[in-house]
Design an enzyme around this catalytic site. Structure first.
Site, PDB file in Angstrom:
ATOM      1  N   TYR A   1       0.838  -1.206   0.000  1.00  0.00           N
ATOM      2  CA  TYR A   1       0.000   0.000   0.000  1.00  0.00           C
ATOM      3  C   TYR A   1       0.871   1.254   0.000  1.00  0.00           C
ATOM      4  O   TYR A   1       0.616   2.205  -0.743  1.00  0.00           O
ATOM      5  CB  TYR A   1      -0.865  -0.071   1.253  1.00  0.00           C
ATOM      6  CG  TYR A   1      -1.795   1.081   1.523  1.00  0.00           C
ATOM      7  CD1 TYR A   1      -2.866   1.360   0.683  1.00  0.00           C
ATOM      8  CD2 TYR A   1      -1.641   1.868   2.667  1.00  0.00           C
ATOM      9  CE1 TYR A   1      -3.741   2.388   0.966  1.00  0.00           C
ATOM     10  CE2 TYR A   1      -2.513   2.895   2.961  1.00  0.00           C
ATOM     11  CZ  TYR A   1      -3.563   3.154   2.108  1.00  0.00           C
ATOM     12  OH  TYR A   1      -4.432   4.172   2.398  1.00  0.00           O
TER      13      TYR A   1
HETATM   14  N1  NAD Z   1      -9.441   4.373   6.279  1.00  0.00           N
HETATM   15  C1  NAD Z   1      -8.231   4.749   6.658  1.00  0.00           C
HETATM   16  O1  NAD Z   1      -7.829   4.565   7.812  1.00  0.00           O
HETATM   17  C2  NAD Z   1      -7.314   5.432   5.669  1.00  0.00           C
HETATM   18  C3  NAD Z   1      -6.069   5.895   6.097  1.00  0.00           C
HETATM   19  C4  NAD Z   1      -5.228   6.534   5.192  1.00  0.00           C
HETATM   20  C5  NAD Z   1      -5.650   6.697   3.887  1.00  0.00           C
HETATM   21  N2  NAD Z   1      -6.852   6.238   3.479  1.00  0.00           N
HETATM   22  C6  NAD Z   1      -7.245   6.447   2.075  1.00  0.00           C
HETATM   23  O2  NAD Z   1      -8.440   7.207   2.042  1.00  0.00           O
HETATM   24  C7  NAD Z   1      -9.180   6.885   0.876  1.00  0.00           C
HETATM   25  C8  NAD Z   1     -10.585   6.485   1.248  1.00  0.00           C
HETATM   26  O3  NAD Z   1     -10.510   5.329   2.060  1.00  0.00           O
HETATM   27  P1  NAD Z   1     -11.751   4.719   2.866  1.00  0.00           P
HETATM   28  O4  NAD Z   1     -11.203   4.192   4.131  1.00  0.00           O
HETATM   29  O5  NAD Z   1     -12.896   5.669   2.893  1.00  0.00           O
HETATM   30  O6  NAD Z   1     -12.053   3.442   1.951  1.00  0.00           O
HETATM   31  P2  NAD Z   1     -13.420   2.832   1.383  1.00  0.00           P
HETATM   32  O7  NAD Z   1     -13.080   1.475   0.857  1.00  0.00           O
HETATM   33  O8  NAD Z   1     -14.506   2.953   2.381  1.00  0.00           O
HETATM   34  O9  NAD Z   1     -13.734   3.800   0.168  1.00  0.00           O
HETATM   35  C9  NAD Z   1     -12.950   3.835  -0.982  1.00  0.00           C
HETATM   36  C10 NAD Z   1     -13.881   3.958  -2.170  1.00  0.00           C
HETATM   37  O10 NAD Z   1     -13.071   3.972  -3.362  1.00  0.00           O
HETATM   38  C11 NAD Z   1     -13.690   3.142  -4.327  1.00  0.00           C
HETATM   39  N3  NAD Z   1     -12.704   2.621  -5.250  1.00  0.00           N
HETATM   40  C12 NAD Z   1     -11.651   1.805  -4.964  1.00  0.00           C
HETATM   41  N4  NAD Z   1     -10.989   1.490  -6.077  1.00  0.00           N
HETATM   42  C13 NAD Z   1     -11.623   2.137  -7.098  1.00  0.00           C
HETATM   43  C14 NAD Z   1     -11.424   2.194  -8.509  1.00  0.00           C
HETATM   44  N5  NAD Z   1     -10.450   1.511  -9.084  1.00  0.00           N
HETATM   45  N6  NAD Z   1     -12.262   2.949  -9.246  1.00  0.00           N
HETATM   46  C15 NAD Z   1     -13.274   3.621  -8.659  1.00  0.00           C
HETATM   47  N7  NAD Z   1     -13.514   3.608  -7.337  1.00  0.00           N
HETATM   48  C16 NAD Z   1     -12.707   2.860  -6.575  1.00  0.00           C
HETATM   49  C17 NAD Z   1     -14.361   2.023  -3.518  1.00  0.00           C
HETATM   50  O11 NAD Z   1     -15.391   1.397  -4.243  1.00  0.00           O
HETATM   51  C18 NAD Z   1     -14.845   2.763  -2.282  1.00  0.00           C
HETATM   52  O12 NAD Z   1     -16.169   3.222  -2.408  1.00  0.00           O
HETATM   53  C19 NAD Z   1      -8.400   5.775   0.161  1.00  0.00           C
HETATM   54  O13 NAD Z   1      -7.566   6.332  -0.838  1.00  0.00           O
HETATM   55  C20 NAD Z   1      -7.571   5.189   1.284  1.00  0.00           C
HETATM   56  O14 NAD Z   1      -6.422   4.540   0.804  1.00  0.00           O
HETATM   57  C21 NAD Z   1      -7.696   5.607   4.334  1.00  0.00           C
END
Ligand code: NAD
Length: 253
Positions: free
Chosen positions: A157
């Site tokens: 990641y």
């Molecule tokens: N949750 C955490 O603790 C955390 C921490 C650091 C960074 N992030 C980042 O924040 C962002 C949101 O994360 P989240 O926790 O809300 O995740 P989540 O899985 O709830 O939401 C991510 C969304 O992105 C969509 N998605 C993924 N791949 C895709 C693609 N190829 N095309 C179109 N849509 C796509 C998914 O369908 C989902 O609805 C991400 O980039 C994640 O890496 C999250």
């Protein structure tokens, strides 16, 4: 002085749920006209209907895999057709396949890069000439604080998110004289439904993620959206090429 309510045609990727939906809600509250995109068509449709009803906005939505070049182009085209320009691109789509590096498979490694890096590359590549032509743009990527501190089981990641952090500085320099800013918000663990699920499945692992946060808890999604709101605003005109941690003080450790 510029304000947060100018230049507000925004695309938010991965906005069907989680942090992306919180960002879409926040930008709508700031007065944005929205196009939202996500792989999960059913959840996306539900989100678009709710956002329209709540904020009285015309919300465009497009379901598809944004690591596919044609889908990324279609999202940009939709925003242009619907609203006549794009002021803000929030590259939020992504998510980790969190496991020890040696337990990753060829498929999970490729999916990690597709989901977290190719989505950002394609959307940014298509939007940059449009923003340059209008001499204005705000690109805000969602990276990860784990790129900075390593964090358990995050190697693949971090490779993908590290690419996003690198794209940020590179694009910021290239477009610095075009009225375009490019920044990344890098959260630590965030209190998303996914995080709740990790906590249920593996409380010891979730505790490791939270123990490195001086504030002593994960971020709330709205706390991430708040930073995005600022960086996406006209008034953030002198902030570019930054990876800004929203991490409850973890950088101090
Ligand atoms: N949750 C955490 O603790 C955390 C921490 C650091 C960074 N992030 C980042 O924040 C962002 C949101 O994360 P989240 O926790 O809300 O995740 P989540 O899985 O709830 O939401 C991510 C969304 O992105 C969509 N998605 C993924 N791949 C895709 C693609 N190829 N095309 C179109 N849509 C796509 C998914 O369908 C989902 O609805 C991400 O980039 C994640 O890496 C999250």
């Amino acid at each position: 002085m510029a304000t947060r309510r100018q230049n507000n045609i925004a695309i938010v990727t991965g906005a069907a749920k989680g942090i992306g939906l919180a960002i879409a809600e926040r930008l709508a509250r700031d007065g944005a006209q929205l196009v939202i995109a996500d792989l999960d068509g059913a959840a996306l449709e539900e989100a678009a209907v709710k956002l329209s009803a709540r904020f009285g906005q015309d919300v465009g939505s497009l379901a598809g895999d944004l690591s596919d070049q044609a889908v990324a182009k279609a999202v940009i085209d939709l925003a242009l057709e619907r609203f006549g320009g794009i002021d803000i691109l929030v590259n939020n789509a992504g998510g980790g396949i969190i496991k020890p590096f040696v337990d990753q498979t060829p498929e999970t490694l490729k999916a990690t890069i597709d989901r977290n890096l190719w989505t950002v590359l394609w959307c940014s590549w298509y939007v940059a000439p449009i923003m340059r032509a209008q001499a204005y743009g705000r690109i805000v990527n969602i990276g990860a604080d784990s790129v900075r501190n390593g964090l358990w089981d995050h190697a693949a990641y971090n490779a993908a998110k590290g690419g996003v952090h690198g794209l940020t500085t590179g694009m910021a320099r290239e477009f610095a004289r075009d009225g375009i800013t490019v920044n990344t918000v890098a959260p630590c663990a965030v209190n998303t439904p996914q995080m709740v699920e990790i906590t249920r499945r593996d409380p010891a692992l979730a505790a490791k993620f939270v123990n490195v946060i001086p504030v002593g808890r994960p971020a709330e999604m709205e706390e991430v959206a708040s930073m995005v709101s600022y960086l996406a605003s006209a008034e953030a005109s002198f902030v570019t090429g930054q990876v800004i941690s929203v991490n409850g003080g973890s950088t101090m450790l």
